[in-house]
Scaffold this motif. Structure first.
Motif, PDB file in Angstrom:
ATOM      1  N   ASP A   1      13.450   1.553  -6.738  1.00  0.00           N
ATOM      2  CA  ASP A   1      14.582   2.342  -7.229  1.00  0.00           C
ATOM      3  C   ASP A   1      15.797   2.288  -6.307  1.00  0.00           C
ATOM      4  N   GLY A   2      15.739   1.407  -5.321  1.00  0.00           N
ATOM      5  CA  GLY A   2      16.826   1.301  -4.353  1.00  0.00           C
ATOM      6  C   GLY A   2      16.537   2.032  -3.059  1.00  0.00           C
ATOM      7  N   GLU A   3      15.497   2.884  -3.094  1.00  0.00           N
ATOM      8  CA  GLU A   3      15.123   3.634  -1.891  1.00  0.00           C
ATOM      9  C   GLU A   3      13.643   3.479  -1.549  1.00  0.00           C
ATOM     10  N   THR A   4      12.788   3.582  -2.550  1.00  0.00           N
ATOM     11  CA  THR A   4      11.350   3.502  -2.301  1.00  0.00           C
ATOM     12  C   THR A   4      10.696   2.512  -3.258  1.00  0.00           C
TER      13      THR A   4
ATOM     14  N   TYR B   1      -2.078   0.286  -0.111  1.00  0.00           N
ATOM     15  CA  TYR B   1      -2.971  -0.822   0.235  1.00  0.00           C
ATOM     16  C   TYR B   1      -2.243  -2.145   0.479  1.00  0.00           C
ATOM     17  N   PHE B   2      -0.966  -2.211   0.124  1.00  0.00           N
ATOM     18  CA  PHE B   2      -0.233  -3.469   0.254  1.00  0.00           C
ATOM     19  C   PHE B   2       1.101  -3.242   0.964  1.00  0.00           C
ATOM     20  N   PRO B   3       1.041  -2.846   2.245  1.00  0.00           N
ATOM     21  CA  PRO B   3       2.282  -2.557   2.982  1.00  0.00           C
ATOM     22  C   PRO B   3       3.182  -3.768   3.129  1.00  0.00           C
ATOM     23  N   GLU B   4       2.618  -4.968   3.136  1.00  0.00           N
ATOM     24  CA  GLU B   4       3.440  -6.164   3.272  1.00  0.00           C
ATOM     25  C   GLU B   4       4.324  -6.367   2.044  1.00  0.00           C
ATOM     26  N   LEU B   5       3.821  -5.992   0.861  1.00  0.00           N
ATOM     27  CA  LEU B   5       4.650  -6.067  -0.345  1.00  0.00           C
ATOM     28  C   LEU B   5       5.698  -4.965  -0.359  1.00  0.00           C
TER      29      LEU B   5
ATOM     30  N   GLU C   1       7.121  -3.709   2.123  1.00  0.00           N
ATOM     31  CA  GLU C   1       8.168  -4.098   3.075  1.00  0.00           C
ATOM     32  C   GLU C   1       9.034  -5.230   2.525  1.00  0.00           C
ATOM     33  N   ALA C   2       8.419  -6.178   1.829  1.00  0.00           N
ATOM     34  CA  ALA C   2       9.152  -7.367   1.384  1.00  0.00           C
ATOM     35  C   ALA C   2      10.007  -7.126   0.144  1.00  0.00           C
ATOM     36  N   ILE C   3       9.538  -6.296  -0.776  1.00  0.00           N
ATOM     37  CA  ILE C   3      10.205  -6.119  -2.067  1.00  0.00           C
ATOM     38  C   ILE C   3      11.678  -5.717  -1.926  1.00  0.00           C
TER      39      ILE C   3
END
Length: 347
Positions: A43-46, A60-64, A66-68
């Motif tokens: 949403d532009g923030e989270t 469960y997918f912190p890498e996604l 962070e990347a998105i």
């Protein structure tokens, strides 16, 4: 803005890749990715990652997560599949076991696995972009906007490939299995997005179902799991036993006792609760009691056919499904076999 994550649109199993001309408006074919269904809302923030069941996948997918925000050009709501690939370059394939390990309660373990077996997101639909809600738009329009939105994105965000060529889709069904894919999806081009509805078509290499573990019978040797009883929810919301999984090795029978221990129902004294199992004309005087499990653990099984409301034969264990919510395991997912006149078989 904040996006409401809907239930994902689903597919019904069909025995073969349907020709596009059989469906009004035509079809677009896609590979069927073998992963966790994910709906990503940025949403532009989270970033939030919803799943096919009630379980959010965000943690469960912190890498996604962070990347998105770095990869997407603006706020949007994507539908797709979370997958993990392993193996050397040039011979990588999807790795279900590595992916399933990503669902872990410990934050430290989640962080370790995010680094060692990072996930990718394969986008195949666009449900909203900016302030535009696209649910009512035909799939062909949503796909066009998805391609424009993700035209220049980089790994770990990808857009699934597609074809309108029926023969190519048939080849994909055979060829892509070598890369760990699961089959082919056929999508009507003129359809709006239908949350929770089975209006797409899936063609898989095997007939499978996601079922709930209800309990287990102790092996006749007196030790280990002899068979695992499984169930499905009916339209009335009642969980019914539909069959059993057996044929475990001696080692696996013992391992299953430990694996299932957290789900064993216990009485006030801490003893495991047992129940009387169903009897058939083949049961005789056998002990059919079983250790009851809380109906929370989901597994995928292979089966040949349904007879009435039960699997006709013992089913085969395929894998655990930690991404699935038990309440989503219903009869609706099962193949419905078209009627056929026995006389035409005998003729």
């Amino acid at each position: 803005m904040r996006y409401e994550i809907p239930a994902p649109m689903l597919a019904k199993a069909v025995p073969a890749v349907p020709p596009a001309e059989k469906v009004p408006g035509g079809l677009l074919y896609e590979p069927k990715w073998d992963g966790f269904r994910g709906l990503i809302a940025w949403d532009g923030e989270t970033v939030e990652i919803g799943s096919r069941g009630a379980k959010p996948l965000t943690r469960y997918f912190p890498e996604l997560v962070e990347a998105i925000p770095e990869l997407l050009p603006g706020p949007c709501l994507l539908d797709g599949e979370i997958v993990v690939a392993t193996g050397p370059q040039g011979s990588q394939r999807l790795d279900w076991e590595a992916l399933s390990q990503r669902i872990h309660p410990a934050a430290s373990r989640v962080a370790t696995l995010a680094a060692s077996t990072p996930a990718m997101f394969i986008a195949f639909d666009l449900l909203a972009v900016g302030d535009d809600d696209l649910l009512a738009a035909p799939f062909e329009s949503r796909r066009t906007r998805l391609e424009a939105l993700l035209a220049s994105v980089e790994h770990p965000l990808h857009i699934t490939r597609t074809t309108r060529d029926h023969d190519a889709a048939v080849r994909w069904l055979a060829e892509f299995e070598g890369a760990g894919l699961d089959g082919v999806i056929a999508k009507p081009l003129t359809q709006p997005y239908a949350p929770g509805k089975r209006t797409l078509f899936k063609i898989k290499h095997a007939r499978t179902a996601d079922v709930v573990a209800l309990g287990y019978r102790v092996h006749k040797s007196g030790s280990g799991v002899g068979s695992l009883l499984v169930g499905l929810y009916g339209a009335d919301g009642v969980l019914r036993q539909v069959g059993g999984v057996a044929a475990w090795s001696d080692v696996r029978r013992q391992e299953l006792v430990e694996e299932l221990a957290p789900w064993v129902e216990r009485d006030d004294s801490g003893e495991a609760v047992t129940a009387a199992g169903e009897r058939s004309r083949f049961s005789g005087g056998k002990d059919v009691s079983f250790v009851r499990l809380r109906p929370e653990r989901v597994l995928e099984v292979r089966y040949d056919q349904l007879e009435g409301a039960r699997f006709r034969h013992t089913v085969q264990f395929e894998r655990w499904r930690p991404d699935r919510d038990a309440r989503s395991c219903t009869y609706e997912q099962l193949d419905s076999v078209a009627g056929y006149d026995l006389a035409d078989v005998l003729r």
